[in-house]
Design a protein around this motif. Structure first.
Motif, PDB file in Angstrom:
ATOM      1  N   THR A   8       0.840  -1.191   0.000  1.00  0.00           N
ATOM      2  CA  THR A   8       0.000   0.000   0.000  1.00  0.00           C
ATOM      3  C   THR A   8       0.876   1.241   0.000  1.00  0.00           C
ATOM      4  OG1 THR A   8      -1.724  -1.156   1.262  1.00  0.00           O
ATOM      5  CG2 THR A   8      -1.832   1.247   1.204  1.00  0.00           C
ATOM      6  N   ARG A  45      -5.190   6.095  -1.683  1.00  0.00           N
ATOM      7  CA  ARG A  45      -4.310   4.978  -1.362  1.00  0.00           C
ATOM      8  C   ARG A  45      -4.277   4.017  -2.549  1.00  0.00           C
ATOM      9  NH1 ARG A  45      -3.137   7.998   1.791  1.00  0.00           N
ATOM     10  NH2 ARG A  45      -2.878   7.835   4.054  1.00  0.00           N
ATOM     11  N   VAL A  82      -3.355   0.293  -3.569  1.00  0.00           N
ATOM     12  CA  VAL A  82      -3.099  -1.071  -3.115  1.00  0.00           C
ATOM     13  C   VAL A  82      -2.682  -1.886  -4.340  1.00  0.00           C
ATOM     14  CG1 VAL A  82      -4.084  -3.153  -2.097  1.00  0.00           C
ATOM     15  CG2 VAL A  82      -4.751  -0.898  -1.214  1.00  0.00           C
TER      16      VAL A  82
END
Length: 258
Positions: free
Chosen positions: A5, A13, A15
């Motif tokens: 992440t 964010r 991922v």
């Protein structure tokens, strides 16, 4: 290798899944992915999550070799629960999730992309469920979120794929771009989403999930019951063995898609 992440910009964010060579995930990988998405969504500073993958494909499903090495059903139970957790984590993430899809999006990849709030795809992306060729069932719940009902059934029964351009025509892919532009395009959409008020975004996500006509978690778990039946009767193992000894599909380094 694994799930990572990062925070490429304010409120977003990223991922990233990286299980070379084809992003076929082992049991632990599905749980790690679920944990990463949940953690990102629970962060009060995050207003949008981008789910992406390293390498030549977004996701090739489960690691069939892991299932074949298990003389019992522990791996099957683990991967079914892990997939359910990862798919649900994407759907139930407290903020919108944008899936950035390149190359192959197969099996479990459909569960992830189908449960995302929006999809940006590279023009080389293909989407499909090869489950019947792999001795499995499942994720029709999520394919039905991408294509109309009769097309979903034809794709499911034949194990054929559709292109990103075809899904764009159905309205289920936001943008189709060259592979080199994929991440920038996905982050651009995430940036637009993240510009909104964070509290309102979380309320909007909860509201939209609340009016969905299908309970995706219960629907998928219902499907998985038939996967267990196929395994208990022996038909799943017979089909998987045929696949492992010469069936078609992605192959490299012992990991293969479901």
């Amino acid at each position: 290798m694994g799930v990572s992440t990062t925070g490429p910009e304010n409120g977003v964010r990223l991922v990233t899944v990286d299980f070379p060579p084809v992003n076929a995930l082992p049991v632990r990988g599905w749980y790690d992915l679920a944990d990463a998405v949940r953690a990102a969504g629970r962060d009060p500073d995050v207003r949008c999550v981008v789910l992406a993958a390293a390498g030549r494909g977004f996701n090739a499903g489960v690691d069939i070799k892991e299932l074949q090495r298990d003389p019992g059903h522990q791996a099957l139970v683990g991967v079914n629960r892990g997939c359910a957790e990862a798919f649900w984590a994407v759907y139930a993430c407290e903020v919108p999730v944008v899936a950035a899809v390149q190359g192959h999006c197969l099996g479990g990849g459909i569960g992830l992309a189908g449960n995302a709030d929006a999809i940006v795809a590279a023009d080389d992306a293909v989407f499909g469920l090869p489950e019947l060729d792999r001795g499995a069932l499942g994720a029709a719940t999520h394919l039905a979120r991408l294509v109309p009902q009769h097309l979903m059934r034809a794709l499911y029964y034949t194990c054929r794929t559709v292109t990103a351009a075809e899904l764009h025509a159905h309205g289920s892919v936001w943008r189709v771009v060259p592979p080199g532009d994929l991440l920038d395009e996905a982050l651009g959409l995430a940036r637009d989403i993240a510009a909104k008020d964070g509290t309102l975004l979380r309320l909007a996500k909860a509201a939209l999930n609340g009016i969905d006509p299908v309970d995706v978690r219960r629907s998928y778990r219902f499907e998985q019951g038939f996967t267990f039946e196929a395994n208990l009767t022996g038909v799943a193992g017979r089909v998987r063995d045929t696949f492992g000894s010469g069936g078609s599909g992605l192959r490299s380094g012992g990991r293969e898609e479901r």
